[in-house]
Design a protein around this motif. Structure first.
Motif, PDB file in Angstrom:
ATOM      1  N   GLY A  18       0.821  -1.205   0.000  1.00  0.00           N
ATOM      2  CA  GLY A  18       0.000   0.000   0.000  1.00  0.00           C
ATOM      3  C   GLY A  18       0.854   1.254   0.000  1.00  0.00           C
ATOM      4  N   LYS A  19       0.326   2.313  -0.627  1.00  0.00           N
ATOM      5  CA  LYS A  19       1.034   3.597  -0.673  1.00  0.00           C
ATOM      6  C   LYS A  19       0.014   4.722  -0.637  1.00  0.00           C
ATOM      7  CE  LYS A  19       4.791   6.106  -1.140  1.00  0.00           C
ATOM      8  NZ  LYS A  19       5.900   6.047  -0.163  1.00  0.00           N
ATOM      9  N   VAL A  20       0.213   5.660   0.296  1.00  0.00           N
ATOM     10  CA  VAL A  20      -0.663   6.820   0.436  1.00  0.00           C
ATOM     11  C   VAL A  20       0.201   8.076   0.368  1.00  0.00           C
ATOM     12  CG1 VAL A  20      -2.347   8.017   1.894  1.00  0.00           C
ATOM     13  CG2 VAL A  20      -2.255   5.512   1.891  1.00  0.00           C
ATOM     14  N   TYR A  21      -0.211   9.029  -0.452  1.00  0.00           N
ATOM     15  CA  TYR A  21       0.476  10.312  -0.527  1.00  0.00           C
ATOM     16  C   TYR A  21      -0.308  11.365   0.244  1.00  0.00           C
ATOM     17  CZ  TYR A  21       3.224   8.123  -4.220  1.00  0.00           C
ATOM     18  OH  TYR A  21       4.045   7.275  -4.922  1.00  0.00           O
ATOM     19  N   SER A  22       0.425  12.250   0.924  1.00  0.00           N
ATOM     20  CA  SER A  22      -0.183  13.357   1.715  1.00  0.00           C
ATOM     21  C   SER A  22      -1.229  12.819   2.694  1.00  0.00           C
ATOM     22  CB  SER A  22      -0.830  14.398   0.782  1.00  0.00           C
ATOM     23  OG  SER A  22       0.100  14.877  -0.153  1.00  0.00           O
ATOM     24  N   ALA A  23      -0.847  11.753   3.413  1.00  0.00           N
ATOM     25  CA  ALA A  23      -1.782  11.106   4.337  1.00  0.00           C
ATOM     26  C   ALA A  23      -2.271  12.093   5.395  1.00  0.00           C
ATOM     27  CB  ALA A  23      -1.118   9.913   5.009  1.00  0.00           C
ATOM     28  N   GLY A  24      -3.569  12.027   5.693  1.00  0.00           N
ATOM     29  CA  GLY A  24      -4.140  12.850   6.746  1.00  0.00           C
ATOM     30  C   GLY A  24      -4.434  14.287   6.364  1.00  0.00           C
ATOM     31  N   THR A  25      -4.211  14.639   5.099  1.00  0.00           N
ATOM     32  CA  THR A  25      -4.507  15.994   4.633  1.00  0.00           C
ATOM     33  C   THR A  25      -5.649  15.945   3.629  1.00  0.00           C
ATOM     34  OG1 THR A  25      -3.097  16.047   2.652  1.00  0.00           O
ATOM     35  CG2 THR A  25      -2.008  16.441   4.781  1.00  0.00           C
ATOM     36  N   GLN A  26      -6.123  17.127   3.245  1.00  0.00           N
ATOM     37  CA  GLN A  26      -7.196  17.180   2.246  1.00  0.00           C
ATOM     38  C   GLN A  26      -6.714  16.686   0.882  1.00  0.00           C
ATOM     39  OE1 GLN A  26      -8.592  21.274   2.452  1.00  0.00           O
ATOM     40  NE2 GLN A  26     -10.424  20.578   3.553  1.00  0.00           N
ATOM     41  N   VAL A  30      -4.803   7.788  -2.055  1.00  0.00           N
ATOM     42  CA  VAL A  30      -4.454   6.376  -1.840  1.00  0.00           C
ATOM     43  C   VAL A  30      -4.041   5.816  -3.201  1.00  0.00           C
ATOM     44  CG1 VAL A  30      -5.226   4.128  -1.035  1.00  0.00           C
ATOM     45  CG2 VAL A  30      -6.087   6.217   0.063  1.00  0.00           C
ATOM     46  N   ALA A  31      -2.725   5.671  -3.404  1.00  0.00           N
ATOM     47  CA  ALA A  31      -2.220   5.272  -4.720  1.00  0.00           C
ATOM     48  C   ALA A  31      -2.237   3.764  -4.918  1.00  0.00           C
ATOM     49  CB  ALA A  31      -0.800   5.809  -4.909  1.00  0.00           C
ATOM     50  N   LEU A  32      -1.997   3.004  -3.844  1.00  0.00           N
ATOM     51  CA  LEU A  32      -2.031   1.534  -3.925  1.00  0.00           C
ATOM     52  C   LEU A  32      -2.796   0.983  -2.740  1.00  0.00           C
ATOM     53  CD1 LEU A  32       1.591   0.361  -4.888  1.00  0.00           C
ATOM     54  CD2 LEU A  32      -0.378   0.674  -6.393  1.00  0.00           C
ATOM     55  N   ARG A  33      -3.605  -0.053  -3.001  1.00  0.00           N
ATOM     56  CA  ARG A  33      -4.402  -0.666  -1.944  1.00  0.00           C
ATOM     57  C   ARG A  33      -4.170  -2.175  -1.930  1.00  0.00           C
ATOM     58  NH1 ARG A  33      -9.056   2.967  -1.276  1.00  0.00           N
ATOM     59  NH2 ARG A  33      -9.038   4.528  -2.926  1.00  0.00           N
ATOM     60  N   GLY A  34      -3.410  -2.658  -0.968  1.00  0.00           N
ATOM     61  CA  GLY A  34      -3.283  -4.091  -0.724  1.00  0.00           C
ATOM     62  C   GLY A  34      -2.902  -4.926  -1.928  1.00  0.00           C
ATOM     63  N   VAL A  35      -1.848  -4.520  -2.623  1.00  0.00           N
ATOM     64  CA  VAL A  35      -1.466  -5.214  -3.861  1.00  0.00           C
ATOM     65  C   VAL A  35      -0.700  -6.503  -3.552  1.00  0.00           C
ATOM     66  CG1 VAL A  35       0.000  -5.084  -5.915  1.00  0.00           C
ATOM     67  CG2 VAL A  35      -1.474  -3.143  -5.297  1.00  0.00           C
ATOM     68  N   ASP A  66      11.047   3.804  -4.581  1.00  0.00           N
ATOM     69  CA  ASP A  66      10.214   4.329  -3.506  1.00  0.00           C
ATOM     70  C   ASP A  66       9.933   3.171  -2.555  1.00  0.00           C
ATOM     71  OD1 ASP A  66       8.696   6.054  -2.013  1.00  0.00           O
ATOM     72  OD2 ASP A  66       7.174   6.429  -3.545  1.00  0.00           O
ATOM     73  N   THR A  67       9.416   3.482  -1.377  1.00  0.00           N
ATOM     74  CA  THR A  67       9.123   2.439  -0.390  1.00  0.00           C
ATOM     75  C   THR A  67       7.633   2.454  -0.066  1.00  0.00           C
ATOM     76  OG1 THR A  67       9.698   3.997   1.368  1.00  0.00           O
ATOM     77  CG2 THR A  67      11.410   2.442   0.668  1.00  0.00           C
ATOM     78  N   PRO A  68       7.039   1.281   0.207  1.00  0.00           N
ATOM     79  CA  PRO A  68       5.606   1.227   0.518  1.00  0.00           C
ATOM     80  C   PRO A  68       5.327   1.706   1.938  1.00  0.00           C
ATOM     81  CG  PRO A  68       6.571  -0.969   0.677  1.00  0.00           C
ATOM     82  CD  PRO A  68       7.656  -0.063   0.177  1.00  0.00           C
ATOM     83  N   ASP A  69       4.094   2.118   2.179  1.00  0.00           N
ATOM     84  CA  ASP A  69       3.673   2.469   3.540  1.00  0.00           C
ATOM     85  C   ASP A  69       3.225   1.222   4.302  1.00  0.00           C
ATOM     86  OD1 ASP A  69       4.091   5.252   3.197  1.00  0.00           O
ATOM     87  OD2 ASP A  69       2.184   5.418   2.141  1.00  0.00           O
ATOM     88  N   THR A  70       2.657   0.264   3.588  1.00  0.00           N
ATOM     89  CA  THR A  70       2.219  -0.985   4.206  1.00  0.00           C
ATOM     90  C   THR A  70       2.577  -2.142   3.280  1.00  0.00           C
ATOM     91  OG1 THR A  70       0.028  -0.734   3.178  1.00  0.00           O
ATOM     92  CG2 THR A  70       0.274   0.062   5.436  1.00  0.00           C
ATOM     93  N   GLY A  71       2.632  -3.335   3.856  1.00  0.00           N
ATOM     94  CA  GLY A  71       2.902  -4.540   3.056  1.00  0.00           C
ATOM     95  C   GLY A  71       4.378  -4.819   2.895  1.00  0.00           C
ATOM     96  N   THR A  72       4.679  -5.900   2.191  1.00  0.00           N
ATOM     97  CA  THR A  72       6.060  -6.333   1.993  1.00  0.00           C
ATOM     98  C   THR A  72       6.343  -6.564   0.514  1.00  0.00           C
ATOM     99  OG1 THR A  72       5.388  -8.645   2.333  1.00  0.00           O
ATOM    100  CG2 THR A  72       6.266  -7.465   4.243  1.00  0.00           C
ATOM    101  N   TYR A  73       7.616  -6.380   0.160  1.00  0.00           N
ATOM    102  CA  TYR A  73       8.084  -6.629  -1.207  1.00  0.00           C
ATOM    103  C   TYR A  73       9.378  -7.421  -1.130  1.00  0.00           C
ATOM    104  CZ  TYR A  73      10.245  -5.611  -5.791  1.00  0.00           C
ATOM    105  OH  TYR A  73      10.874  -5.718  -7.020  1.00  0.00           O
TER     106      TYR A  73
END
Length: 236
Positions: A18-26, A30-35, A66-73
């Motif tokens: 998973g990858k989220v940009y500008s998390a917690g802001t307006q 959410v660029a990637l979800r549980g891939v 780049d590095t993911p926010d969640t998950g493993t590679y």
């Protein structure tokens, strides 16, 4: 008596990426979800999706840019999360060859010098660098064009030089981002045929594209939509 056959790890294996940009802001995206993705060595896989679907983010993660926010590679058996920035750069050099739409060749260098360039970072001696570069150019059908500069080559020839450069370290993964996007359809077909030959030589080709006709050349196609990745219906 021979020993047990060692199972080679997949060259790409992700779990819950998973990858989220500008998390917690307006502006949060959410660029990637549980891939979840598993690609074996010697496969030719296409990842297809429109602009904004998340495919470029996924390519940056698979390319260790780049590095993911969640998950493993796991990249060719290595857990990328265990590496620092320097080790990730070394992994990238060793494991991943990049091919881009814009060729990214240095105009003042010959084809041979462009192909040999990554070996300079690996401290390979000059004579060996040039020999390996000549072999790589021969592998993509350009053995007579080594001393030409990019401006003296057609678009298809320039892309072949870029592919030879990507292959120079013999990486297990070839990441190709819209590699036919700047080429006419006939030249694009030639480049896709080259990828099939590379797959047959045990390279793993991961093709990022928005074009269904290009993706159809791969053995398996995944479709990205709103950051989620699914196998295309009808592909194995």
């Amino acid at each position: 008596m021979s020993g047990p056959v060692t199972q080679r790890p997949p060259v790409v294996e992700t779990h819950g990426l998973g990858k989220v940009y500008s998390a917690g802001t307006q502006a949060e995206v959410v660029a990637l979800r549980g891939v979840d993705l598993r690609i074996e060595r010697g496969a030719f896989v296409a990842i297809m999706g429109p602009s904004g679907s998340g495919k470029s983010t996924l390519m940056n993660l698979l390319g260790c840019l780049d590095t993911p926010d969640t998950g493993t590679y796991w990249c060719d058996g290595v857990d990328v999360a265990t590496l620092d920035a320097e080790e990730r750069a070394a992994l990238r050099l060793d494991k991943i060859g990049f091919v881009f739409q814009g060729f990214n060749l240095l105009p003042r260098m010959s084809a041979l010098e462009n192909v040999a360039m990554p070996l300079g970072y690996a401290n390979v001696p000059t004579a060996e660098r040039l020999q390996r570069a000549a072999d790589a150019l021969a592998a993509v059908g350009l053995d007579t064009r080594g001393h030409h500069r990019p401006s003296e080559l057609s678009g298809g020839q320039q892309q072949r030089v870029a592919i030879a450069r990507a292959l120079i370290n013999q990486p297990p993964i070839l990441l190709a981002d819209e590699p036919t996007g700047a080429l006419d359809s006939r030249t694009g077909e030639e480049i896709l045929a080259l990828f099939k030959r590379l797959r047959d030589d045990d390279h793993t080709v991961v093709l990022i594209t928005h074009d269904a006709e290009v993706a159809a050349h791969a053995d398996r196609t995944y479709v990205m939509h709103d950051g989620e990745l699914q196998p295309q219906e009808g592909t194995p």
